[in-house]
Design a protein around this motif. Structure first.
Motif, mmCIF file in Angstrom:
data_model
loop_
_atom_site.group_PDB
_atom_site.id
_atom_site.type_symbol
_atom_site.label_atom_id
_atom_site.label_comp_id
_atom_site.label_asym_id
_atom_site.label_seq_id
_atom_site.Cartn_x
_atom_site.Cartn_y
_atom_site.Cartn_z
ATOM 1 N N ARG A 8 0.934 -1.195 0.106
ATOM 2 C CA ARG A 8 0.144 0.038 0.104
ATOM 3 C C ARG A 8 0.815 1.353 0.086
ATOM 4 N NH1 ARG A 8 -1.871 -2.927 4.206
ATOM 5 N NH2 ARG A 8 -1.246 -1.297 5.513
ATOM 6 N N GLU B 188 0.211 6.907 4.018
ATOM 7 C CA GLU B 188 -0.697 7.673 4.431
ATOM 8 C C GLU B 188 -0.397 9.217 3.805
ATOM 9 O OE1 GLU B 188 -3.947 7.387 5.445
ATOM 10 O OE2 GLU B 188 -3.547 5.345 5.443
ATOM 11 N N SER B 189 -1.112 9.614 2.824
ATOM 12 C CA SER B 189 -0.682 10.976 2.267
ATOM 13 C C SER B 189 -0.290 12.203 3.361
ATOM 14 C CB SER B 189 -1.519 11.642 1.233
ATOM 15 O OG SER B 189 -1.808 10.545 0.256
ATOM 16 N N ASP C 32 3.291 17.573 0.930
ATOM 17 C CA ASP C 32 2.510 17.510 -0.134
ATOM 18 C C ASP C 32 3.117 18.056 -1.291
ATOM 19 O OD1 ASP C 32 -0.140 17.404 -1.664
ATOM 20 O OD2 ASP C 32 -0.100 19.675 -1.456
ATOM 21 N N HIS D 291 5.160 13.799 -8.504
ATOM 22 C CA HIS D 291 4.281 13.282 -9.683
ATOM 23 C C HIS D 291 4.749 14.205 -11.134
ATOM 24 C CE1 HIS D 291 0.133 13.083 -11.459
ATOM 25 N NE2 HIS D 291 0.443 14.313 -12.091
ATOM 26 N N LEU E 298 -0.422 11.032 -8.823
ATOM 27 C CA LEU E 298 -1.478 11.301 -8.057
ATOM 28 C C LEU E 298 -2.887 11.279 -8.864
ATOM 29 C CD1 LEU E 298 0.453 14.378 -6.517
ATOM 30 C CD2 LEU E 298 0.433 11.851 -5.638
ATOM 31 N N ASP E 299 -3.884 10.735 -7.999
ATOM 32 C CA ASP E 299 -5.161 11.044 -8.460
ATOM 33 C C ASP E 299 -5.689 12.409 -8.454
ATOM 34 O OD1 ASP E 299 -5.949 11.260 -5.801
ATOM 35 O OD2 ASP E 299 -6.984 9.428 -5.683
ATOM 36 N N ASP F 242 -7.814 13.890 -6.268
ATOM 37 C CA ASP F 242 -7.482 14.295 -4.891
ATOM 38 C C ASP F 242 -6.260 14.476 -4.195
ATOM 39 O OD1 ASP F 242 -10.360 14.345 -4.820
ATOM 40 O OD2 ASP F 242 -10.696 12.445 -4.196
ATOM 41 N N ARG G 6 -4.171 12.067 -3.903
ATOM 42 C CA ARG G 6 -3.517 10.888 -3.210
ATOM 43 C C ARG G 6 -2.803 9.992 -4.115
ATOM 44 N NH1 ARG G 6 -9.332 10.070 -1.656
ATOM 45 N NH2 ARG G 6 -9.429 9.225 -3.748
ATOM 46 N N ILE G 7 -1.998 9.064 -3.658
ATOM 47 C CA ILE G 7 -0.925 8.395 -4.696
ATOM 48 C C ILE G 7 -1.875 7.141 -5.206
ATOM 49 C CG2 ILE G 7 1.111 6.858 -4.718
ATOM 50 C CD1 ILE G 7 1.969 8.350 -2.169
ATOM 51 N N ALA G 8 -1.771 7.081 -6.481
ATOM 52 C CA ALA G 8 -2.438 6.182 -7.220
ATOM 53 C C ALA G 8 -1.483 5.097 -7.681
ATOM 54 C CB ALA G 8 -3.363 6.758 -8.552
ATOM 55 N N ALA H 276 -1.908 1.618 -6.274
ATOM 56 C CA ALA H 276 -2.472 1.817 -5.190
ATOM 57 C C ALA H 276 -4.071 1.581 -5.151
ATOM 58 C CB ALA H 276 -2.478 3.199 -4.434
#
Length: 185
Positions: free
Chosen positions: A19, A22-23, A28, A35, A42-43, A45, A47-49, A56
């Motif tokens: 996994r 936690e972001s 950030d 990215h 990153l998606d 939002d 978050r790491i995709a 993820a």
């Protein structure tokens, strides 16, 4: 944490747990920089995709080690995992054929490509992969054989082709005798 510390934290978390970290525990600005450098995806939002070859989110490939389950970003990424994981020289890569729904699995190691006569299909041309890399990876699939791979995208080169919505695609595949990858429909 500087950018390199964040990159290492992301990759170590994926390698050890399957996994993303936690972001909120990561800077950030460093994630955004990673990215932009294509180390992570990153998606919307933030978050790491993905952190290639790790994902993820499920994109069609699971990779099982002795004790850890990873999502592989695509066939390419999934088969690369043993090369990145020092404690996992052999993994089990599993997916389903998008054409017929058959389960496909390979024992993958560092020595040679896995045996099989499946066909890889890469929907997005390499020059455009990073325009939407999650979509790209989600559509790099393995088919049982060439016939099924051809059926999956039948008609795309014909005048008047209209992309089928999932329910329509399911109906089409049933009409030609294929089960298809219609999980949840």
């Amino acid at each position: 944490m500087d950018t390199e510390d964040v990159r290492l934290a992301v990759y170590r978390s994926f390698a050890e747990t399957g996994r993303a970290p936690e972001s909120g525990l990561l800077a950030d600005g460093a994630l955004r920089e990673l990215h932009e450098q294509r180390h992570v995806v990153l998606d919307r939002d933030g978050r790491i995709a993905m952190a290639h070859p790790f994902a993820a989110v499920p994109l069609g490939f699971s990779v099982m080690g002795r004790e850890t389950l990873w999502w592989g970003g695509c066939a390419w990424d999934s088969f690369a995992l043993p090369h990145l994981l020092p404690d996992e020289p052999v993994v089990l890569v599993a997916t389903r054929c998008p054409g017929c729904g058959a389960a496909l699995a390979w024992v993958v190691d560092r020595d040679a490509p896995p045996a099989g006569d499946q066909v890889a299909h890469f929907l997005t041309p390499a020059a455009r992969m990073w325009e939407d890399v999650v979509h790209t990876c989600g559509h790099q699939r393995l088919f049982c054989g060439e016939e099924l791979a051809q059926s999956w995208y039948a008609g795309r080169l014909d005048r008047g082709y209209r992309r089928r919505e999932p329910a329509e695609a399911k109906e089409y595949f049933h009409s030609v005798g294929l089960r298809g990858p219609f999980w949840g429909l």
